[in-house]
Design an enzyme around this catalytic site. Sequence first.
Site, PDB file in Angstrom:
ATOM      1  N   HIS A 123       0.112   7.690   4.459  1.00  0.00           N
ATOM      2  CA  HIS A 123       0.645   6.519   5.166  1.00  0.00           C
ATOM      3  C   HIS A 123       1.994   6.141   4.579  1.00  0.00           C
ATOM      4  O   HIS A 123       2.415   6.672   3.556  1.00  0.00           O
ATOM      5  CB  HIS A 123      -0.353   5.362   5.136  1.00  0.00           C
ATOM      6  N   ASP A 147       4.448   3.703  -2.281  1.00  0.00           N
ATOM      7  CA  ASP A 147       3.805   4.398  -3.408  1.00  0.00           C
ATOM      8  C   ASP A 147       3.218   5.751  -2.994  1.00  0.00           C
ATOM      9  O   ASP A 147       2.721   6.499  -3.833  1.00  0.00           O
ATOM     10  CB  ASP A 147       2.734   3.512  -4.084  1.00  0.00           C
ATOM     11  N   HIS A 148       3.308   6.096  -1.711  1.00  0.00           N
ATOM     12  CA  HIS A 148       2.817   7.392  -1.233  1.00  0.00           C
ATOM     13  C   HIS A 148       3.932   8.282  -0.696  1.00  0.00           C
ATOM     14  O   HIS A 148       3.697   9.437  -0.350  1.00  0.00           O
ATOM     15  CB  HIS A 148       1.747   7.189  -0.154  1.00  0.00           C
ATOM     16  N   HIS A 165      -6.655   0.639   6.759  1.00  0.00           N
ATOM     17  CA  HIS A 165      -5.672   0.066   5.840  1.00  0.00           C
ATOM     18  C   HIS A 165      -4.789  -0.919   6.601  1.00  0.00           C
ATOM     19  O   HIS A 165      -4.938  -1.068   7.817  1.00  0.00           O
ATOM     20  CB  HIS A 165      -4.865   1.232   5.234  1.00  0.00           C
ATOM     21  N   ASP A 190      -5.016   5.220   1.385  1.00  0.00           N
ATOM     22  CA  ASP A 190      -5.641   4.012   0.902  1.00  0.00           C
ATOM     23  C   ASP A 190      -6.561   3.509   2.010  1.00  0.00           C
ATOM     24  O   ASP A 190      -6.207   3.564   3.185  1.00  0.00           O
ATOM     25  CB  ASP A 190      -4.590   2.929   0.656  1.00  0.00           C
ATOM     26  N   HIS A 202      -5.768   5.720  -7.781  1.00  0.00           N
ATOM     27  CA  HIS A 202      -5.012   4.634  -7.159  1.00  0.00           C
ATOM     28  C   HIS A 202      -5.360   3.307  -7.834  1.00  0.00           C
ATOM     29  O   HIS A 202      -5.692   2.321  -7.176  1.00  0.00           O
ATOM     30  CB  HIS A 202      -5.317   4.595  -5.648  1.00  0.00           C
TER      31      HIS A 202
HETATM   32 ZN   LIG Z   1      -1.116   2.963  -2.136  1.00  0.00          ZN
HETATM   33 ZN   LIG Z   2      -1.176   1.571   1.044  1.00  0.00          ZN
END
Ligand SMILES: [Zn+2]
Ligand SMILES: [Zn+2]
Length: 313
Positions: free
Chosen positions: A62, A66-67, A143, A213, A271
């Site tokens: 996504h 942070d990804h 999410h 996530d 995570h």
């Molecule tokens: Zn994340």
């Molecule tokens: Zn996320």
Amino acid sequence: MEFKVTVLGTASALPTVNRYPSACAVNLHGRLFLVDCGEGTQMRMRKYGISFAKIDSIFISHMHGDHVFGIFGLLSTMSLAGRTAPLRVYAPGQFATLLSFFKANFAESIKYEIVHVSLGKITGPSIIYETKTIEISAFPLNHRIAAFGFMFKEKEPAFNIRKSMIENHALSLYEIARLKEGKDVVRPDGSILLNSEFAYKPYVPRSFAYCLDTAPFRELPGWVAGSDLLYHEATFDDSLEDMAVATFHSTARQAAACARNAGVRKLLLGHFSSRFKDLGELLGQAREEFPESYLAVEGEEIGIKLDRHIDKD
Ligand SMILES: [Zn+2]
Ligand SMILES: [Zn+2]
């Protein structure tokens, strides 16, 4: 037939001194896949000896930073390292704007084609990549924005014929071919060659599920059912369950409940929120639900064992 998973980053949201944001390398039947690409992923790859040149495709769960913040640096390094083969990036639809910005501003330094395969229309488990022996599917998660999980798995192998049977029964090529297809064979004299007696599957297909996530949701255990390894986010512990609900994340206990309901072999937690310096408590809560829970360790290579079926002869 290799099947190895290396988690490269275990931090949620922001990097800490000891943890990098999400990224994970999957080696499957000689192909290298990168799943998520948080900031610093290329440094992690260098540190743990994972080759840029060998990346087959990239999968982005996504569009939270942070990804994905690490992808531009990595794409650029891959070009500097001499890549000319096209690269497929399987990512949500929103990746298109990011990629066109990148291409508009940095195209001259990229010497290979980058193809965005949009996951936008996926509403349930769907195969997005396959070869003769493996398949990768994507499925939606729960999410704050569109997010996808991935399942890497071996296809069901073809039947092997028991060697002694070939000689003892003077099997013809036609009969061998039919038995390999999983069929029984009726001979002209009326005798029947049963597939279950003459053939066997050489191994049990293995699978790895990646779920970052996500908040828990009803369908997820069914979608990752029976995985050998489930990598599931565990951003919070029990004390922060309200925050997990508010931010569409999971607690370690919820991740473990998913693993238990899915009947997976082993659960890997990752995570982690930067507020946890010590993850012992988090792991303890997960193990109360599912004993085969483990904390992901950056750089640790996890091999998924092959269960061979033995030729009884
Ligand atoms: Zn994340
Ligand atoms: Zn996320």
